[in-house]
Design a protein around this motif. Structure first.
Motif, PDB file in Angstrom:
ATOM      1  N   ASP A 201     -89.082   6.991 -17.465  1.00  0.00           N
ATOM      2  CA  ASP A 201     -87.806   7.265 -16.814  1.00  0.00           C
ATOM      3  C   ASP A 201     -87.548   8.772 -16.742  1.00  0.00           C
ATOM      4  OD1 ASP A 201     -85.285   6.606 -15.662  1.00  0.00           O
ATOM      5  OD2 ASP A 201     -84.353   6.912 -17.629  1.00  0.00           O
ATOM      6  N   VAL A 202     -87.802   9.471 -17.830  1.00  0.00           N
ATOM      7  CA  VAL A 202     -87.609  10.925 -17.859  1.00  0.00           C
ATOM      8  C   VAL A 202     -88.564  11.602 -16.883  1.00  0.00           C
ATOM      9  CG1 VAL A 202     -87.867  12.988 -19.308  1.00  0.00           C
ATOM     10  CG2 VAL A 202     -86.664  10.984 -20.185  1.00  0.00           C
ATOM     11  N   GLY A 203     -89.809  11.167 -16.851  1.00  0.00           N
ATOM     12  CA  GLY A 203     -90.787  11.740 -15.930  1.00  0.00           C
ATOM     13  C   GLY A 203     -90.416  11.511 -14.483  1.00  0.00           C
ATOM     14  N   ARG A 204     -89.941  10.296 -14.164  1.00  0.00           N
ATOM     15  CA  ARG A 204     -89.542   9.997 -12.782  1.00  0.00           C
ATOM     16  C   ARG A 204     -88.359  10.856 -12.378  1.00  0.00           C
ATOM     17  NH1 ARG A 204     -88.359   5.042 -13.436  1.00  0.00           N
ATOM     18  NH2 ARG A 204     -86.143   5.370 -13.615  1.00  0.00           N
ATOM     19  N   ARG A 205     -87.401  11.022 -13.271  1.00  0.00           N
ATOM     20  CA  ARG A 205     -86.223  11.828 -12.961  1.00  0.00           C
ATOM     21  C   ARG A 205     -86.608  13.287 -12.708  1.00  0.00           C
ATOM     22  NH1 ARG A 205     -80.860  10.589 -12.143  1.00  0.00           N
ATOM     23  NH2 ARG A 205     -79.694  12.503 -12.198  1.00  0.00           N
ATOM     24  N   ARG A 206     -87.542  13.808 -13.502  1.00  0.00           N
ATOM     25  CA  ARG A 206     -87.993  15.182 -13.291  1.00  0.00           C
ATOM     26  C   ARG A 206     -88.691  15.342 -11.948  1.00  0.00           C
ATOM     27  NH1 ARG A 206     -90.238  16.719 -19.248  1.00  0.00           N
ATOM     28  NH2 ARG A 206     -88.215  17.158 -20.158  1.00  0.00           N
ATOM     29  N   ARG A 207     -89.515  14.356 -11.574  1.00  0.00           N
ATOM     30  CA  ARG A 207     -90.207  14.414 -10.279  1.00  0.00           C
ATOM     31  C   ARG A 207     -89.211  14.406  -9.130  1.00  0.00           C
ATOM     32  NH1 ARG A 207     -93.435  10.578 -12.138  1.00  0.00           N
ATOM     33  NH2 ARG A 207     -92.554   8.999 -10.783  1.00  0.00           N
ATOM     34  N   VAL A 208     -88.214  13.529  -9.211  1.00  0.00           N
ATOM     35  CA  VAL A 208     -87.208  13.435  -8.153  1.00  0.00           C
ATOM     36  C   VAL A 208     -86.430  14.742  -8.049  1.00  0.00           C
ATOM     37  CG1 VAL A 208     -85.026  12.323  -7.543  1.00  0.00           C
ATOM     38  CG2 VAL A 208     -86.970  10.933  -8.201  1.00  0.00           C
ATOM     39  N   THR A 209     -86.006  15.280  -9.180  1.00  0.00           N
ATOM     40  CA  THR A 209     -85.219  16.512  -9.181  1.00  0.00           C
ATOM     41  C   THR A 209     -86.040  17.692  -8.658  1.00  0.00           C
ATOM     42  OG1 THR A 209     -83.947  15.692 -11.053  1.00  0.00           O
ATOM     43  CG2 THR A 209     -83.828  18.035 -10.619  1.00  0.00           C
ATOM     44  N   SER A 210     -87.306  17.782  -9.056  1.00  0.00           N
ATOM     45  CA  SER A 210     -88.107  18.916  -8.581  1.00  0.00           C
ATOM     46  C   SER A 210     -88.407  18.787  -7.090  1.00  0.00           C
ATOM     47  CB  SER A 210     -89.401  19.047  -9.381  1.00  0.00           C
ATOM     48  OG  SER A 210     -90.256  17.964  -9.129  1.00  0.00           O
ATOM     49  N   ALA A 211     -88.603  17.566  -6.602  1.00  0.00           N
ATOM     50  CA  ALA A 211     -88.847  17.379  -5.167  1.00  0.00           C
ATOM     51  C   ALA A 211     -87.615  17.758  -4.351  1.00  0.00           C
ATOM     52  CB  ALA A 211     -89.248  15.944  -4.878  1.00  0.00           C
ATOM     53  N   LEU A 212     -86.445  17.348  -4.828  1.00  0.00           N
ATOM     54  CA  LEU A 212     -85.218  17.688  -4.109  1.00  0.00           C
ATOM     55  C   LEU A 212     -84.887  19.171  -4.244  1.00  0.00           C
ATOM     56  CD1 LEU A 212     -83.038  14.605  -5.048  1.00  0.00           C
ATOM     57  CD2 LEU A 212     -83.941  15.160  -2.795  1.00  0.00           C
ATOM     58  N   GLY A 213     -85.201  19.752  -5.386  1.00  0.00           N
ATOM     59  CA  GLY A 213     -84.923  21.170  -5.608  1.00  0.00           C
ATOM     60  C   GLY A 213     -85.773  22.071  -4.734  1.00  0.00           C
ATOM     61  N   GLY A 214     -86.890  21.556  -4.220  1.00  0.00           N
ATOM     62  CA  GLY A 214     -87.749  22.337  -3.343  1.00  0.00           C
ATOM     63  C   GLY A 214     -87.174  22.532  -1.955  1.00  0.00           C
ATOM     64  N   GLN A 215     -86.207  21.705  -1.589  1.00  0.00           N
ATOM     65  CA  GLN A 215     -85.571  21.851  -0.277  1.00  0.00           C
ATOM     66  C   GLN A 215     -84.428  22.850  -0.389  1.00  0.00           C
ATOM     67  OE1 GLN A 215     -85.060  17.546   0.897  1.00  0.00           O
ATOM     68  NE2 GLN A 215     -85.205  18.561   2.871  1.00  0.00           N
ATOM     69  N   GLU A 216     -84.405  23.787   0.535  1.00  0.00           N
ATOM     70  CA  GLU A 216     -83.368  24.812   0.496  1.00  0.00           C
ATOM     71  C   GLU A 216     -82.164  24.450   1.347  1.00  0.00           C
ATOM     72  OE1 GLU A 216     -85.148  28.492   1.575  1.00  0.00           O
ATOM     73  OE2 GLU A 216     -86.591  28.408  -0.059  1.00  0.00           O
ATOM     74  N   ARG A 217     -82.401  23.712   2.447  1.00  0.00           N
ATOM     75  CA  ARG A 217     -81.309  23.367   3.359  1.00  0.00           C
ATOM     76  C   ARG A 217     -81.464  21.925   3.806  1.00  0.00           C
ATOM     77  NH1 ARG A 217     -81.078  27.496   8.052  1.00  0.00           N
ATOM     78  NH2 ARG A 217     -83.004  26.444   8.553  1.00  0.00           N
ATOM     79  N   PHE A 218     -80.333  21.306   4.139  1.00  0.00           N
ATOM     80  CA  PHE A 218     -80.320  19.912   4.586  1.00  0.00           C
ATOM     81  C   PHE A 218     -79.564  19.810   5.905  1.00  0.00           C
ATOM     82  CE2 PHE A 218     -80.493  19.880  -0.009  1.00  0.00           C
ATOM     83  CZ  PHE A 218     -81.487  18.968  -0.280  1.00  0.00           C
ATOM     84  N   ALA A 219     -80.130  19.065   6.851  1.00  0.00           N
ATOM     85  CA  ALA A 219     -79.455  18.803   8.120  1.00  0.00           C
ATOM     86  C   ALA A 219     -79.943  17.460   8.645  1.00  0.00           C
ATOM     87  CB  ALA A 219     -79.755  19.907   9.131  1.00  0.00           C
ATOM     88  N   LEU A 220     -79.045  16.741   9.311  1.00  0.00           N
ATOM     89  CA  LEU A 220     -79.364  15.434   9.877  1.00  0.00           C
ATOM     90  C   LEU A 220     -78.580  15.274  11.171  1.00  0.00           C
ATOM     91  CD1 LEU A 220     -80.636  12.548   9.464  1.00  0.00           C
ATOM     92  CD2 LEU A 220     -78.492  11.927   8.377  1.00  0.00           C
ATOM     93  N   ARG A 221     -79.222  14.711  12.176  1.00  0.00           N
ATOM     94  CA  ARG A 221     -78.555  14.413  13.440  1.00  0.00           C
ATOM     95  C   ARG A 221     -78.890  12.990  13.830  1.00  0.00           C
ATOM     96  NH1 ARG A 221     -77.130  18.325  11.544  1.00  0.00           N
ATOM     97  NH2 ARG A 221     -77.154  20.434  12.356  1.00  0.00           N
ATOM     98  N   TYR A 222     -77.945  12.334  14.522  1.00  0.00           N
ATOM     99  CA  TYR A 222     -78.171  10.976  15.000  1.00  0.00           C
ATOM    100  C   TYR A 222     -77.853  10.922  16.483  1.00  0.00           C
ATOM    101  CZ  TYR A 222     -77.716   5.983  15.731  1.00  0.00           C
ATOM    102  OH  TYR A 222     -77.858   4.705  16.219  1.00  0.00           O
ATOM    103  N   ASP A 223     -78.837  10.528  17.261  1.00  0.00           N
ATOM    104  CA  ASP A 223     -78.678  10.371  18.705  1.00  0.00           C
ATOM    105  C   ASP A 223     -78.451   8.882  18.959  1.00  0.00           C
ATOM    106  OD1 ASP A 223     -78.745  10.373  21.428  1.00  0.00           O
ATOM    107  OD2 ASP A 223     -80.741  11.276  21.605  1.00  0.00           O
ATOM    108  N   ALA A 224     -77.183   8.485  19.088  1.00  0.00           N
ATOM    109  CA  ALA A 224     -76.833   7.065  19.218  1.00  0.00           C
ATOM    110  C   ALA A 224     -77.420   6.409  20.469  1.00  0.00           C
ATOM    111  CB  ALA A 224     -75.319   6.879  19.169  1.00  0.00           C
ATOM    112  N   PRO A 225     -77.342   7.034  21.659  1.00  0.00           N
ATOM    113  CA  PRO A 225     -77.921   6.363  22.833  1.00  0.00           C
ATOM    114  C   PRO A 225     -79.437   6.137  22.709  1.00  0.00           C
ATOM    115  CG  PRO A 225     -76.437   8.118  23.520  1.00  0.00           C
ATOM    116  CD  PRO A 225     -76.596   8.235  22.037  1.00  0.00           C
ATOM    117  N   ALA A 226     -80.137   7.104  22.131  1.00  0.00           N
ATOM    118  CA  ALA A 226     -81.591   6.971  21.973  1.00  0.00           C
ATOM    119  C   ALA A 226     -81.955   6.231  20.686  1.00  0.00           C
ATOM    120  CB  ALA A 226     -82.238   8.344  21.976  1.00  0.00           C
TER     121      ALA A 226
END
Length: 162
Positions: free
Chosen positions: A78-103
């Protein structure tokens, strides 16, 4: 929060608090199930220790130690999985998401990827302000709720709800 140049939409910059909230959104349900199982193992170990003690030593102490050893292994995993998740997310500097409803396309403009809506099973917004997209293969993608314009977020949630 900054604005993405080519589409004018919001971009959220990563912070330690944001990474913690995203990690909890993606890994929280798994951790709660693991904790419940670990408690069951500890109770089982106590019951086994009582049985061994009442048997007067005719039953091996390994019977009582086996659930404890398994619980320790699960906690370490559990501790190892949490560290992997946190380090993977920590590697991202910015977040953006868009949704094109018609397409019916979900776009991640920073990475330049897009996915058809039918790749996702559902979406939910947590109390911490995290939008969690759950894919059909049971993987979860957490994003700050502010990383998508409100009208697109509402359309995405509505389309995935029904």
């Amino acid at each position: 929060m900054e604005i993405l140049d080519h589409d004018g939409g919001p971009v959220v910059t990563s912070t330690p608090d944001l990474v913690r909230r995203l990690a909890e959104a993606i890994d929280g349900p798994t951790r709660r199930k693991a904790r419940a199982f670990e408690v069951v193992l500890v109770v089982l170990a106590v019951v086994a220790a009582v049985v061994v003690a009442l048997s007067g030593g005719s039953i091996s102490w390994w019977l009582a130690l086996a659930p404890v050893i398994l619980a320790v292994v699960l906690v370490a995993a559990d501790v190892g999985r949490r560290r992997r998740v946190t380090s993977a997310l920590g590697g991202q500097e910015r977040f953006a998401l868009r949704y094109d409803a018609p397409a019916r396309l979900v776009r991640f403009p920073i990475s330049g990827t897009e996915h058809p809506l039918d790749r996702f099973r559902r979406a939910r917004v947590t109390d911490d302000g995290v939008l969690v997209l759950e894919r059909r293969d049971n993987t979860r993608t957490p994003l700050p709720v502010d990383a998508i314009p409100a009208d697109q977020r509402d359309a995405l949630l509505a389309d995935l709800a029904g």
